[in-house]
Design a protein around this motif. Structure first.
Motif, PDB file in Angstrom:
ATOM      1  N   LEU A  46       0.813  -1.221   0.000  1.00  0.00           N
ATOM      2  CA  LEU A  46       0.000   0.000   0.000  1.00  0.00           C
ATOM      3  C   LEU A  46       0.847   1.271   0.000  1.00  0.00           C
ATOM      4  O   LEU A  46       0.414   2.301  -0.500  1.00  0.00           O
ATOM      5  N   ARG A  47       2.049   1.193   0.546  1.00  0.00           N
ATOM      6  CA  ARG A  47       2.913   2.389   0.545  1.00  0.00           C
ATOM      7  C   ARG A  47       3.289   2.789  -0.875  1.00  0.00           C
ATOM      8  O   ARG A  47       3.415   3.972  -1.181  1.00  0.00           O
ATOM      9  N   LEU A  48       3.484   1.816  -1.756  1.00  0.00           N
ATOM     10  CA  LEU A  48       3.758   2.107  -3.161  1.00  0.00           C
ATOM     11  C   LEU A  48       2.583   2.858  -3.767  1.00  0.00           C
ATOM     12  O   LEU A  48       2.758   3.869  -4.453  1.00  0.00           O
ATOM     13  N   VAL A  49       1.380   2.377  -3.501  1.00  0.00           N
ATOM     14  CA  VAL A  49       0.178   3.017  -4.030  1.00  0.00           C
ATOM     15  C   VAL A  49       0.032   4.435  -3.477  1.00  0.00           C
ATOM     16  O   VAL A  49      -0.254   5.375  -4.219  1.00  0.00           O
ATOM     17  N   ALA A  50       0.250   4.589  -2.169  1.00  0.00           N
ATOM     18  CA  ALA A  50       0.129   5.913  -1.547  1.00  0.00           C
ATOM     19  C   ALA A  50       1.135   6.886  -2.144  1.00  0.00           C
ATOM     20  O   ALA A  50       0.811   8.051  -2.409  1.00  0.00           O
ATOM     21  N   SER A  51       2.340   6.424  -2.391  1.00  0.00           N
ATOM     22  CA  SER A  51       3.376   7.278  -2.978  1.00  0.00           C
ATOM     23  C   SER A  51       2.986   7.751  -4.373  1.00  0.00           C
ATOM     24  O   SER A  51       3.095   8.936  -4.701  1.00  0.00           O
ATOM     25  N   GLY A  60       7.745 -16.790 -11.028  1.00  0.00           N
ATOM     26  CA  GLY A  60       8.733 -17.655 -11.667  1.00  0.00           C
ATOM     27  C   GLY A  60       9.668 -16.924 -12.621  1.00  0.00           C
ATOM     28  O   GLY A  60      10.693 -17.468 -13.032  1.00  0.00           O
ATOM     29  N   LEU A  61       9.334 -15.694 -12.979  1.00  0.00           N
ATOM     30  CA  LEU A  61      10.171 -14.944 -13.917  1.00  0.00           C
ATOM     31  C   LEU A  61      11.383 -14.304 -13.246  1.00  0.00           C
ATOM     32  O   LEU A  61      12.263 -13.787 -13.930  1.00  0.00           O
ATOM     33  N   GLY A  62      11.389 -14.284 -11.922  1.00  0.00           N
ATOM     34  CA  GLY A  62      12.539 -13.740 -11.209  1.00  0.00           C
ATOM     35  C   GLY A  62      12.477 -12.238 -10.944  1.00  0.00           C
ATOM     36  O   GLY A  62      13.425 -11.674 -10.410  1.00  0.00           O
ATOM     37  N   LEU A  63      11.402 -11.580 -11.314  1.00  0.00           N
ATOM     38  CA  LEU A  63      11.233 -10.145 -11.048  1.00  0.00           C
ATOM     39  C   LEU A  63      10.700  -9.931  -9.644  1.00  0.00           C
ATOM     40  O   LEU A  63       9.872 -10.707  -9.170  1.00  0.00           O
ATOM     41  N   ARG A  64      11.158  -8.882  -8.993  1.00  0.00           N
ATOM     42  CA  ARG A  64      10.546  -8.490  -7.729  1.00  0.00           C
ATOM     43  C   ARG A  64       9.163  -7.934  -8.035  1.00  0.00           C
ATOM     44  O   ARG A  64       8.916  -7.363  -9.102  1.00  0.00           O
ATOM     45  N   PHE A  65       8.257  -8.072  -7.093  1.00  0.00           N
ATOM     46  CA  PHE A  65       6.886  -7.649  -7.324  1.00  0.00           C
ATOM     47  C   PHE A  65       6.776  -6.149  -7.596  1.00  0.00           C
ATOM     48  O   PHE A  65       6.056  -5.732  -8.496  1.00  0.00           O
ATOM     49  N   THR A  66       7.485  -5.336  -6.827  1.00  0.00           N
ATOM     50  CA  THR A  66       7.353  -3.882  -7.016  1.00  0.00           C
ATOM     51  C   THR A  66       7.838  -3.455  -8.388  1.00  0.00           C
ATOM     52  O   THR A  66       7.295  -2.509  -8.959  1.00  0.00           O
ATOM     53  N   THR A  67       8.828  -4.139  -8.930  1.00  0.00           N
ATOM     54  CA  THR A  67       9.302  -3.830 -10.281  1.00  0.00           C
ATOM     55  C   THR A  67       8.183  -4.063 -11.287  1.00  0.00           C
ATOM     56  O   THR A  67       8.004  -3.290 -12.225  1.00  0.00           O
ATOM     57  N   PHE A  68       7.432  -5.123 -11.072  1.00  0.00           N
ATOM     58  CA  PHE A  68       6.319  -5.440 -11.964  1.00  0.00           C
ATOM     59  C   PHE A  68       5.112  -4.542 -11.701  1.00  0.00           C
ATOM     60  O   PHE A  68       4.445  -4.082 -12.629  1.00  0.00           O
ATOM     61  N   ALA A  69       4.828  -4.274 -10.429  1.00  0.00           N
ATOM     62  CA  ALA A  69       3.600  -3.570 -10.058  1.00  0.00           C
ATOM     63  C   ALA A  69       3.660  -2.071 -10.320  1.00  0.00           C
ATOM     64  O   ALA A  69       2.632  -1.459 -10.606  1.00  0.00           O
ATOM     65  N   PHE A  70       4.836  -1.473 -10.198  1.00  0.00           N
ATOM     66  CA  PHE A  70       4.950  -0.014 -10.327  1.00  0.00           C
ATOM     67  C   PHE A  70       4.276   0.507 -11.592  1.00  0.00           C
ATOM     68  O   PHE A  70       3.433   1.402 -11.517  1.00  0.00           O
ATOM     69  N   PRO A  71       4.612  -0.019 -12.794  1.00  0.00           N
ATOM     70  CA  PRO A  71       3.962   0.530 -13.991  1.00  0.00           C
ATOM     71  C   PRO A  71       2.448   0.295 -14.028  1.00  0.00           C
ATOM     72  O   PRO A  71       1.699   1.154 -14.498  1.00  0.00           O
TER      73      PRO A  71
END
Length: 182
Positions: free
Chosen positions: A87-92, A126-137
């Motif tokens: 949620l902090r990512l979303v708030a930012s 399974g792709l090896g990406l961190r979630f925030t890297t994927f979720a940010f965009p």
């Protein structure tokens, strides 16, 4: 109704975050490690698989209906934990877009939560990406799209509205540099 009212705190402490003139409350959750992200993602997948098995009246590996229902509950809990931890990512991002567009942070926060939910469903651990890297965009796309629509660009597509905002921002920068109307 506040966005935060939609999410259970699960007995956790709440943190008040000041975003300009607005005070929002989010559950205090530690950031997830890569290992935690994968563990939660696998639990969510297991819960979804169990829900699908129950819907189709299948019993994989001889699991009882009670065991499958328990897996569904664990999957939902894991999804809530994943959501709360991000949620902090979303708030930012909501705060950033609220400053750009003068829109209420709570509206953009709601749109960001929708984008976060979509990112949780789409992320492949399974792709090896961190979630925030994927979720940010994805979260940024959801918030910015809502911001564009609410800024009076209803007649335009989101990409056209983004272009209009970019032009407006460049125009303001040029006016500041030249100290005159452009």
């Amino acid at each position: 109704m506040s966005v935060m009212a939609l999410w259970k705190t699960g007995g956790r402490r709440l943190v008040k975050v000041r975003l300009d003139d607005m005070l929002i409350t989010i559950p205090e959750v530690d950031l997830l490690s890569a290992r935690d992200e994968v563990r939660l993602a696998r639990t969510i997948e297991a819960g979804l698989f169990a829900a699908e098995s129950l819907a189709q009246d299948r019993r994989p590996c001889g699991a009882s209906e009670e065991e499958l229902r328990e897996l569904v509950g664990l999957g939902q809990s894991a999804r809530e934990e994943f959501h709360s931890a991000n949620l902090r990512l979303v708030a930012s991002l909501a705060h950033r877009w609220a400053r750009r567009t003068s829109l209420p942070v709570d509206e953009l926060l709601q749109e960001g939560c929708v984008g976060l939910g979509e990112a949780i469903l789409r992320w492949d651990h399974g792709l090896g990406l961190r979630f925030t890297t994927f979720a940010f965009p994805l979260v940024n796309w959801a918030i910015s799209g809502a911001a564009m629509v609410r800024c009076g660009e209803l007649h335009a597509t989101i990409s056209q509205a983004r272009g209009a905002l970019r032009l407006q921002r460049h125009r303001e920068e040029l006016q500041n540099q030249l100290s005159r109307e452009v």
